[in-house]
Design an enzyme around this catalytic site. Sequence first.
Site, PDB file in Angstrom:
ATOM      1  N   LYS A  73       3.041  -5.344   2.766  1.00  0.00           N
ATOM      2  CA  LYS A  73       3.114  -4.129   1.953  1.00  0.00           C
ATOM      3  C   LYS A  73       4.571  -3.740   1.720  1.00  0.00           C
ATOM      4  CE  LYS A  73       1.120   0.580   1.802  1.00  0.00           C
ATOM      5  NZ  LYS A  73       0.276   1.546   2.528  1.00  0.00           N
ATOM      6  N   SER A 148      -3.399   3.567  -0.003  1.00  0.00           N
ATOM      7  CA  SER A 148      -2.217   3.138  -0.723  1.00  0.00           C
ATOM      8  C   SER A 148      -1.915   1.639  -0.569  1.00  0.00           C
ATOM      9  CB  SER A 148      -1.009   3.940  -0.197  1.00  0.00           C
ATOM     10  OG  SER A 148      -0.773   3.684   1.190  1.00  0.00           O
ATOM     11  N   SER A 172      -5.465   4.305   4.453  1.00  0.00           N
ATOM     12  CA  SER A 172      -4.850   3.475   3.421  1.00  0.00           C
ATOM     13  C   SER A 172      -4.992   1.980   3.614  1.00  0.00           C
ATOM     14  CB  SER A 172      -3.365   3.836   3.286  1.00  0.00           C
ATOM     15  OG  SER A 172      -3.204   5.126   2.753  1.00  0.00           O
TER      16      SER A 172
END
Length: 460
Positions: A73, A148, A172
């Site tokens: 990420k 996210s 997330s």
Amino acid sequence: MSLTELAAQVQSQSQSARSLSEAALARLEAASGLKATAWCVPDAALIQADALDRLCGMQKDAGPLAGVPVAIKANIAVEGMPMDCASASLQGYKAPATARAAYLLQNAGAVLLCGANMDELAIGTTGQYSVHGATGNPLAPGHVPGGSSSGSAALVAAGVVPLALGTDSGGSVRQPAAWCGVVGAVGTWGRVSRSGVMAHASSFDRVGVLSQSVADAALAMEILSGPDSQDASAAERDLPVLLKAASSGVEGMKIGVLKQAQAMADASVWEATQATVEGLQSQGATVKVLSLPELELALPCYRVLAAVEAISNLARIDGMRFGLKAQGEGFHQALAQARSTGFGPGVKERLLLGSYLAEHSADLVEPSRRLRAFLKLALFQLLGQVDAIVMPTTPGLPLAVGQQDGGTSDAFTVLSSLAGVPSISVPIGRVQGLPVGAQVLSRLWDERSAFRLAGAMESL
């Protein structure tokens, strides 16, 4: 093919790490329409792969993830690589060092293939707010992938990589895992080091994994777990043995079901979850209905506390220490210019909310802290009666692009976040053609029970 099988092929030289990376890069190019990546430096990935092949050629142990391509990420540091956290405010910033979690994957033989797209600064639940563009959902075109950790989930779901790292504050990792039809897991808060990770809400933030199977998630969590001298919150605990637990079955386990979740979930999502619970009963588990009347308060409690923590953590992006360099007559003018230009609407909304809440701390923040303590104690008491709790990962189905739900998709995942207990989202099928997930919550430091139950859910 599992991570263990891929690594075994590379170690035995029946397949090279370079060929795995080249194939993953080709898949990444084919899936470019998903906009799931924040950065990719193919030469860097191939250099890592070639080094692993040389190691295997010398009959050296290349690690349990030898040659496996993984995505990271974009808020997790990889030395020398972009770390913009999907925000215009950090464009051009490169990580000075590698995050502990990414280092541990590399040390286990993984190839860090690319950075995964995300909601800006890890604030969002749809994957639509990023300087790199909105992430698509490979399993449900026309619907959002969740957020996210949207890019991490999309890359795993599309088969580009078998494993990705994400971060989870209020859900997330688990929410996008559910909406993209993959496995998403987080351990106890403090199980995995957060050093080198851009902070959002520090008392909630956890590094988690997204994978194509429960066994792969278990292996990754084993590798990532452990203390870190650079992170005081990374606990000195015995390392968990999870891969074996994922295939141990649920004979004799006690499973809890929260009756309040039924009223909060869409009927179709609840029916799918109930069918999963009944399947677990058929495998030898016993089910107990539990009550947590305050469940609906978990989401507003999280929103208040996360917003207040966010304004503290994001204060460093001020146009002087980090962020777009701005001109102004004084600090406040420069700060306003840098943030107005660099932040998107979701981040601005979160910061405005956090600022308002901080000004009314006695009336809003302190009661929320007391509520969090109450919810933690209530959940611990319920988990004392069972081995784990099963509930839907999200109350509803994946949102269509442009559809709004007011952020309620985190209504169930925030319970684990408030208490810091392990949680795993597992795909349980499709409803109306859309992916649905159910999550497992277990006691503090008892990831083993969570993976036992998750493995059995997957087998259904």
